[in-house]
Motif scaffolding. Structure first.
Motif, PDB file in Angstrom:
ATOM      1  N   VAL A  99      45.330  29.149  31.638  1.00 10.36           N
ATOM      2  CA  VAL A  99      45.033  29.717  32.955  1.00 10.36           C
ATOM      3  C   VAL A  99      44.291  28.646  33.747  1.00 10.36           C
ATOM      4  O   VAL A  99      43.220  28.190  33.334  1.00 10.36           O
ATOM      5  N   GLN A 100      44.863  28.238  34.887  1.00  5.14           N
ATOM      6  CA  GLN A 100      44.291  27.161  35.679  1.00  5.14           C
ATOM      7  C   GLN A 100      44.049  27.653  37.100  1.00  5.14           C
ATOM      8  O   GLN A 100      44.985  28.076  37.796  1.00  5.14           O
ATOM      9  N   ALA A 101      42.793  27.637  37.551  1.00  2.93           N
ATOM     10  CA  ALA A 101      42.468  28.035  38.921  1.00  2.93           C
ATOM     11  C   ALA A 101      42.850  26.928  39.886  1.00  2.93           C
ATOM     12  O   ALA A 101      42.663  25.733  39.594  1.00  2.93           O
ATOM     13  N   GLN A 102      43.375  27.310  41.054  1.00  2.72           N
ATOM     14  CA  GLN A 102      43.757  26.342  42.072  1.00  2.72           C
ATOM     15  C   GLN A 102      42.549  25.982  42.937  1.00  2.72           C
ATOM     16  O   GLN A 102      41.566  26.721  43.024  1.00  2.72           O
ATOM     17  N   GLY A 103      42.600  24.856  43.612  1.00  4.92           N
ATOM     18  CA  GLY A 103      41.455  24.367  44.355  1.00  4.92           C
ATOM     19  C   GLY A 103      41.206  25.083  45.667  1.00  4.92           C
ATOM     20  O   GLY A 103      40.057  25.234  46.085  1.00  4.92           O
ATOM     21  N   LEU A 104      42.261  25.513  46.337  1.00  6.38           N
ATOM     22  CA  LEU A 104      42.099  26.132  47.643  1.00  6.38           C
ATOM     23  C   LEU A 104      42.218  27.640  47.532  1.00  6.38           C
ATOM     24  O   LEU A 104      43.090  28.156  46.821  1.00  6.38           O
ATOM     25  N   PRO A 105      41.380  28.391  48.247  1.00  2.00           N
ATOM     26  CA  PRO A 105      41.494  29.852  48.213  1.00  2.00           C
ATOM     27  C   PRO A 105      42.693  30.331  49.014  1.00  2.00           C
ATOM     28  O   PRO A 105      43.233  29.607  49.851  1.00  2.00           O
ATOM     29  N   ARG A 106      43.081  31.547  48.721  1.00  2.00           N
ATOM     30  CA  ARG A 106      44.174  32.155  49.472  1.00  2.00           C
ATOM     31  C   ARG A 106      43.704  32.504  50.870  1.00  2.00           C
ATOM     32  O   ARG A 106      42.500  32.524  51.174  1.00  2.00           O
ATOM     33  N   SER A 107      44.640  32.829  51.728  1.00  2.00           N
ATOM     34  CA  SER A 107      44.299  33.187  53.105  1.00  2.00           C
ATOM     35  C   SER A 107      43.520  34.485  53.128  1.00  2.00           C
ATOM     36  O   SER A 107      43.852  35.440  52.429  1.00  2.00           O
ATOM     37  N   PRO A 108      42.425  34.557  53.940  1.00  2.00           N
ATOM     38  CA  PRO A 108      41.676  35.815  54.039  1.00  2.00           C
ATOM     39  C   PRO A 108      42.500  36.937  54.643  1.00  2.00           C
ATOM     40  O   PRO A 108      42.116  38.098  54.544  1.00  2.00           O
ATOM     41  N   ALA A 109      43.641  36.586  55.265  1.00  2.00           N
ATOM     42  CA  ALA A 109      44.494  37.646  55.812  1.00  2.00           C
ATOM     43  C   ALA A 109      45.174  38.441  54.705  1.00  2.00           C
ATOM     44  O   ALA A 109      45.607  39.572  54.917  1.00  2.00           O
ATOM     45  N   ASP A 110      45.253  37.865  53.517  1.00  2.00           N
ATOM     46  CA  ASP A 110      45.920  38.554  52.412  1.00  2.00           C
ATOM     47  C   ASP A 110      45.005  39.559  51.732  1.00  2.00           C
ATOM     48  O   ASP A 110      45.474  40.479  51.072  1.00  2.00           O
ATOM     49  N   GLU A 111      43.676  39.389  51.827  1.00  2.00           N
ATOM     50  CA  GLU A 111      42.737  40.260  51.161  1.00  2.00           C
ATOM     51  C   GLU A 111      41.390  40.174  51.868  1.00  2.00           C
ATOM     52  O   GLU A 111      41.127  39.261  52.648  1.00  2.00           O
ATOM     53  N   SER A 112      40.555  41.122  51.598  1.00  2.00           N
ATOM     54  CA  SER A 112      39.281  41.177  52.307  1.00  2.00           C
ATOM     55  C   SER A 112      38.373  40.012  51.956  1.00  2.00           C
ATOM     56  O   SER A 112      37.613  39.524  52.782  1.00  2.00           O
ATOM     57  N   VAL A 113      38.424  39.557  50.695  1.00  2.00           N
ATOM     58  CA  VAL A 113      37.616  38.423  50.262  1.00  2.00           C
ATOM     59  C   VAL A 113      38.558  37.339  49.740  1.00  2.00           C
ATOM     60  O   VAL A 113      39.340  37.587  48.821  1.00  2.00           O
ATOM     61  N   ALA A 114      38.508  36.166  50.326  1.00  2.00           N
ATOM     62  CA  ALA A 114      39.394  35.072  49.910  1.00  2.00           C
ATOM     63  C   ALA A 114      39.057  34.640  48.492  1.00  2.00           C
ATOM     64  O   ALA A 114      37.902  34.300  48.204  1.00  2.00           O
ATOM     65  N   GLN A 115      40.044  34.661  47.601  1.00  2.00           N
ATOM     66  CA  GLN A 115      39.865  34.287  46.210  1.00  2.00           C
ATOM     67  C   GLN A 115      40.809  33.148  45.855  1.00  2.00           C
ATOM     68  O   GLN A 115      41.788  32.868  46.557  1.00  2.00           O
ATOM     69  N   LEU A 116      40.515  32.485  44.758  1.00  2.00           N
ATOM     70  CA  LEU A 116      41.373  31.400  44.286  1.00  2.00           C
ATOM     71  C   LEU A 116      42.640  31.958  43.637  1.00  2.00           C
ATOM     72  O   LEU A 116      42.615  33.027  43.012  1.00  2.00           O
ATOM     73  N   SER A 117      43.755  31.236  43.762  1.00  2.00           N
ATOM     74  CA  SER A 117      44.974  31.562  43.023  1.00  2.00           C
ATOM     75  C   SER A 117      44.907  30.922  41.647  1.00  2.00           C
ATOM     76  O   SER A 117      44.163  29.955  41.428  1.00  2.00           O
ATOM     77  N   HIS A 118      45.700  31.442  40.729  1.00  2.00           N
ATOM     78  CA  HIS A 118      45.692  30.942  39.357  1.00  2.00           C
ATOM     79  C   HIS A 118      47.126  30.676  38.901  1.00  2.00           C
ATOM     80  O   HIS A 118      48.013  31.522  39.081  1.00  2.00           O
ATOM     81  N   VAL A 119      47.339  29.511  38.326  1.00  2.00           N
ATOM     82  CA  VAL A 119      48.621  29.167  37.709  1.00  2.00           C
ATOM     83  C   VAL A 119      48.537  29.512  36.230  1.00  2.00           C
ATOM     84  O   VAL A 119      47.665  29.018  35.511  1.00  2.00           O
ATOM     85  N   ILE A 120      49.441  30.384  35.793  1.00  2.00           N
ATOM     86  CA  ILE A 120      49.452  30.853  34.407  1.00  2.00           C
ATOM     87  C   ILE A 120      50.612  30.180  33.675  1.00  2.00           C
ATOM     88  O   ILE A 120      51.769  30.293  34.097  1.00  2.00           O
ATOM     89  N   ASP A 121      50.319  29.453  32.619  1.00  2.00           N
ATOM     90  CA  ASP A 121      51.354  28.847  31.767  1.00  2.00           C
ATOM     91  C   ASP A 121      51.712  29.838  30.667  1.00  2.00           C
ATOM     92  O   ASP A 121      50.834  30.353  29.963  1.00  2.00           O
ATOM     93  N   LEU A 122      53.018  30.092  30.515  1.00  2.00           N
ATOM     94  CA  LEU A 122      53.501  31.117  29.585  1.00  2.00           C
ATOM     95  C   LEU A 122      54.477  30.517  28.592  1.00  2.00           C
ATOM     96  O   LEU A 122      55.184  29.540  28.887  1.00  2.00           O
TER      97      LEU A 122
END
Length: 623
Positions: free
Chosen positions: A49-72
């Motif tokens: 599980v790897q967190a990305q450096g830039l947060p998502r757009s605040p338009a997508d959610e009330s609090v801007a959070q980081l996206s995560h790349v999941i290796d499966l």
């Protein structure tokens, strides 16, 4: 009290920011490494599980959070170890499987009894032994069929070689499907194979799927345009069904098409990629009715023997065979009489022993080919096939019209400088005439009303009459034969016809729309003698009537219904019959005659997959 504190019922106060982890409403639960998740219709294990450096757009959610790349890594059968990386927050329809640890409590009744445990241990021990000993087979005991001793010969050959490359050329009715199923299942049980693809005529796809599931417990997925639309809705637009399903069935008609080849190219590229660790696109390839994929018969060029030309189907199957480790080709008639075509077929099966156009090594051919006739297997109760001819005499009117057609095509050939009897248009028209007057009338009337095409060349002969002929050809106006007939109009192949002669022939043929000709009268007499000798009571005998053209089948249906063969007594299967309905009719026709009233089955050659009979007597009759 400070607003940043809450009272917990003890002497201390805890800050809110330290006691509550803020999770945005609607945010997906983030998995941890080692957990099992369901993504895109498959089961995966989370490896990173790897967190990305830039947060998502605040338009997508009330609090801007980081996206995560999941290796499966895949846990599904057939794709075990395959890798996939997804952006978890953007992926649709994923779920995290709850953790399942060891039981909290153990109860006395939760143990297996000693006999069950001993059986399990014996099964594991026996499986380990059979995996090491090529002469101990598991597949016959895992299958749901009564295996005959002679059907184990292909299995013995397959396990005795490093690669199971065989031509199964047993006689019709000896169980080539069972033999291939035993080899597939044994390779799976010994972990020598995990993926398989079956290539067969379109009319046999459903039959293969049912037999693999019912007799061997193997689920195969039929890959076609309908499945493509379904998996794109469930797995995403970029999905490749050849990669997500470990066992697939593809028809010979669909395989050479652009869409199928584009999907297969992705699979071929993955097989040649050193990073994937996979050497083959599929572990097992089965080609049923393999004589349909051999190159066309060699043409004659300037009196000398030409070269066998590959059809699109030949090219597609050869490319697929090169990317498969084990190859089973099935055909009761693998040799079309031309060594060039047969050696090309053997090269597809075993390129290390055979080369196209080279002399065949008799010893190598014997090692690769399994060929038994019913006459070779004594004591098996096979009845000797009897061929009886139903003689008829054409009426004067029928003979006169055929003579007129023969006169027109002979005169036209002379004027055009072509062969008097062997050009494509002549053969097409005579085939329709000899099939039925109505089929001939429909063809000629459509030809007269069509616009001129660009003409035909002799190179197109094989696409119409030879191995390149489409499996679902039934003479309909939108199919290949009629398309070539329309194109031929540009060269005016019937230039020798006098005024009104072609119109006379077409009108004569259409006049038989609901009445029998001399040959059908004889056929009706035969059917009556077999199915209802006294004209009232039906016997338990059944008859299959085959015809090449759909128009002839429609004509036979109309006339037979006029003669008392009602819907409950007469069944019809054509290329346009849906697979489910086709299998239902087949089950009716092979059931006990005292329970199912069907006595006559009309089938076109495109419906040839329903030819297999049951335990009750059936008499095939070509029309």
């Amino acid at each position: 009290m400070n607003s940043a504190e809450i009272v917990t019922g003890v002497d201390s106060a805890v800050p809110i920011a330290e006691s509550i982890k803020v999770v945005p409403v609607g945010a997906p639960v983030l998995p941890e490494p080692g957990q099992v998740v369901a993504v895109r219709g498959s089961t995966w294990a989370v490896s990173n599980v790897q967190a990305q450096g830039l947060p998502r757009s605040p338009a997508d959610e009330s609090v801007a959070q980081l996206s995560h790349v999941i290796d499966l890594q895949s846990l599904d059968e057939g794709s075990l170890g395959a890798q996939l990386s997804v952006v978890w927050e953007l992926e649709v329809g994923h779920t995290v499987t709850p953790a399942q640890g060891l039981p909290d409590a153990i109860y006395p009744d939760g143990f297996d009894d000693p006999e069950t445990l001993a059986g399990f241990i014996d099964a594991m021990r026996w499986g380990a032994v059979t995996s090491a000993d090529p002469n101990r087979y598991q597949a016959p005991f895992w299958s749901g069929v009564n295996v005959e001793a002679y059907q184990l010969e292909p299995l013995r050959r397959a396990l005795g070689a490093p690669r199971a490359n065989l031509l199964l050329a047993d006689d019709v009715g000896l169980g080539k499907t069972i033999e291939a199923g035993l080899v597939i299942q044994e390779l799976f049980l010994r972990h020598r194979a995990r993926t398989a693809i079956i290539v067969c005529p379109p009319s046999l796809s459903l039959k293969w799927q049912d037999e693999m599931r019912e007799k061997f417990g193997l689920d195969f997925t039929i890959v076609n345009s309908e499945l493509m639309a379904e998996v794109r809705r469930s797995h995403g637009l970029q999905v490749n069904p050849f990669q997500i399903f470990p066992r697939v069935i593809a028809s010979m008609a669909w395989l050479p098409q652009v869409r199928a080849q584009r999907l297969l190219r992705d699979v071929y590229a993955q097989a040649t990629n050193p990073k994937t660790g996979s050497r083959y696109a599929f572990d097992v390839l089965v080609v049923d009715e393999a004589h349909h994929v051999v190159p066309s018969s060699p043409s004659t060029v300037a009196g000398a023997r030409g070269y066998a030309v590959d059809t699109q189907r030949t090219i597609a199957v050869r490319q697929l065979a090169e990317k498969c480790e084990h190859r089973l080709f099935l055909s009761a008639t693998p040799h079309n009489g031309h060594p060039e075509s047969f050696t090309a077929l053997m090269e597809m099966i075993e390129p290390r022993r055979f080369a196209r156009g080279a002399n065949l090594d008799a010893a190598a051919l014997k090692d690769v080919t399994v060929r038994r006739l019913k006459t070779d297997l004594t004591g098996k109760g096979f009845k000797k096939r009897k061929v009886n001819t139903i003689n008829f005499k054409p009426s004067d009117d029928e003979q006169r019209m055929f003579s007129l057609l023969d006169e027109i095509v002979a005169k036209s050939a002379k004027l055009n400088g072509t062969k008097p009897s062997g050009d494509i248009v002549t053969m097409l028209l005579k085939k329709r005439f000899l099939s039925s007057p109505f089929a001939f009338g429909m063809t000629l009337s459509n030809y007269l009303s069509s616009k001129a095409g660009c003409g035909l060349s002799d190179d197109e002969y094989d696409d119409i009459f030879g191995e390149g002929q489409h499996d679902e050809e039934e003479g309909l106006w939108e199919q290949d034969e009629s398309e070539k007939l329309r194109e031929s109009k540009g060269s005016d192949p019937l230039v020798g016809a006098g005024p009104g002669q072609l119109e006379t022939l077409a009108t004569w043929g259409l006049g038989y729309e609901s009445r029998a000709d001399s040959r059908l009268d004889k056929l009706i007499g035969f059917l009556d003698a077999v199915c209802r000798p006294d004209g009232q009571h039906w016997t338990n005998e059944r008859v299959v009537v085959f015809t090449e053209y759909a128009h002839t089948g429609d004509w036979l249906t109309r006339v037979l219904r006029q003669k008392g063969y009602t819907d409950d007594r007469l069944a019809v299967i054509q290329g346009s019959t849906p697979p489910d309905e086709r299998e239902y009719i087949r089950s009716q026709f092979t059931a006990d005659p005292s329970k199912e009233p069907v006595r006559v089955l009309l089938a076109t050659d495109a419906a040839g997959g329903s030819r297999s009979g049951g335990r009750h007597p059936v008499q095939p009759v070509p029309a």
